[in-house]
Motif scaffolding. Structure first.
Motif, PDB file in Angstrom:
ATOM      1  N   HIS A 185      21.617  13.859  -2.577  1.00 19.54           N
ATOM      2  CA  HIS A 185      22.828  13.537  -1.808  1.00 19.54           C
ATOM      3  C   HIS A 185      22.466  13.265  -0.338  1.00 19.54           C
ATOM      4  O   HIS A 185      22.969  12.317   0.271  1.00 19.54           O
ATOM      5  CB  HIS A 185      23.798  14.723  -1.935  1.00 19.54           C
ATOM      6  N   HIS A 237      22.799   9.926   2.252  1.00 16.70           N
ATOM      7  CA  HIS A 237      23.322   9.850   3.622  1.00 16.70           C
ATOM      8  C   HIS A 237      22.298   9.177   4.543  1.00 16.70           C
ATOM      9  O   HIS A 237      22.652   8.379   5.401  1.00 16.70           O
ATOM     10  CB  HIS A 237      23.655  11.244   4.166  1.00 16.70           C
ATOM     11  N   ASP A 242      27.097  19.470   4.512  1.00 17.48           N
ATOM     12  CA  ASP A 242      27.722  19.311   3.203  1.00 17.48           C
ATOM     13  C   ASP A 242      28.108  20.622   2.552  1.00 17.48           C
ATOM     14  O   ASP A 242      27.304  21.527   2.426  1.00 17.48           O
ATOM     15  CB  ASP A 242      26.782  18.530   2.293  1.00 17.48           C
ATOM     16  N   GLU A 271      31.167  10.640   1.195  1.00 16.98           N
ATOM     17  CA  GLU A 271      30.801  11.729   0.268  1.00 16.98           C
ATOM     18  C   GLU A 271      30.794  11.232  -1.173  1.00 16.98           C
ATOM     19  O   GLU A 271      29.920  11.589  -1.960  1.00 16.98           O
ATOM     20  CB  GLU A 271      31.745  12.925   0.437  1.00 16.98           C
TER      21      GLU A 271
HETATM   22 ZN   LIG Z   1      27.577  14.607   2.066  1.00 11.60          ZN
END
Ligand SMILES: [Zn+2]
Length: 176
Positions: A90, A94, A107, A121
Motif C-alpha cells: 500500500h 502511495h 495509514d 486510499e
Molecule cells: Zn494509504
C-alpha cells in the motif's frame, strides 16, 4: 546563545516514473523478481525505499514519509506478517502514484479504511492487491485446480480475506 535557523521546507520529490500495480508487476516479471509469495520488502528496496518496523497503536498500519531526504516506509511491528506485507504494498502505491508534492502518508488499518471515501486510499489498496496477487498468477493457479481460498492465500502471502476480495474482483464466485 541559541542559533536560530530558518526552517527550510524539505524538497518532496516523487518517483522517477509513476506506475500502476500491473505495470510494476510487468516490470518485476521482466527483471525476474516476481516469485510467489512476492518479496514485497525487496520490491520496496528495489524502488529505493527504506523499510522500517516500528511499534504503533493497533489501529495504525503504517506510513510513508521523508526522513533526511529519503522516502521511508514504516510498518506496525506488532501486526501479523500478512498485514505488514499488505501495508508495504500500500505504501509502495502511495510512493509511485501519490508522493509528488507530498511529505507524508499515515495509514490506519484496512478495516478502518473501507468506509473512507478517499480516492488515494482506494487506489493504494487496489494497487497493493494487484501487486501481491497478480491477476495472471491467480488465474493460473485456479485454472491448475487450486480452489481453496486459504491455500491460495498462503501461496500469495496474504490473508484469506484479502484473497477473497481479490478473486471476487477477478470475477470468481466464492462459496461461503
Ligand atoms: Zn494509504
Amino acid at each position: 546563545m541559541a542559533i536560530v535557523r530558518k526552517k527550510t521546507t524539505q524538497p518532496t520529490v516523487g518517483p522517477a516514473v509513476t506506475m500502476t500495480g500491473p505495470e510494476l508487476v510487468a516490470k518485476l516479471k521482466a527483471a525476474n523478481l516476481m516469485r510467489l509469495p512476492l518479496n514485497v520488502r525487496g520490491v520496496a528496496e528495489y524502488l529505493g525505499l527504506e523499510v522500517v518496523e516500528e511499534p504503533m497503536d493497533d489501529d495504525m498500519s503504517g506510513f510513508l514519509e521523508i526522513r533526511s531526504g529519503q522516502w521511508v516506509v514504516g510498518v506496525n511491528a506488532f501486526h501479523h506478517l500478512n498485514r505488514k506485507r499488505f501495508t508495504i504494498a500500500h505504501e509502495i502505491a502511495h510512493f509511485l502514484l501519490h508522493s509528488e508534492g507530498q511529505t507524508e502518508f499515515r495509514d490506519r488499518t484496512f478495516a478502518r479504511r473501507t468506509n473512507d471515501p478517499s480516492r488515494m486510499e482506494r487506489e493504494a489498496d487496489q494497487f497493493a492487491a494487484e501487486l501481491l496477487m497478480p491477476a495472471e498468477d491467480v488465474r493460473q493457479k485456479i485454472a491448475a485446480g487450486e480452489t481453496s481460498l486459504s491455500a491460495l492465500a498462503a501461496q500469495f502471502g496474504v490473508s484469506a480475506l484479502a484473497m477473497k476480495y481479490r478473486v471476487q474482483k477477478l470475477g470468481y464466485q466464492v462459496n461461503q
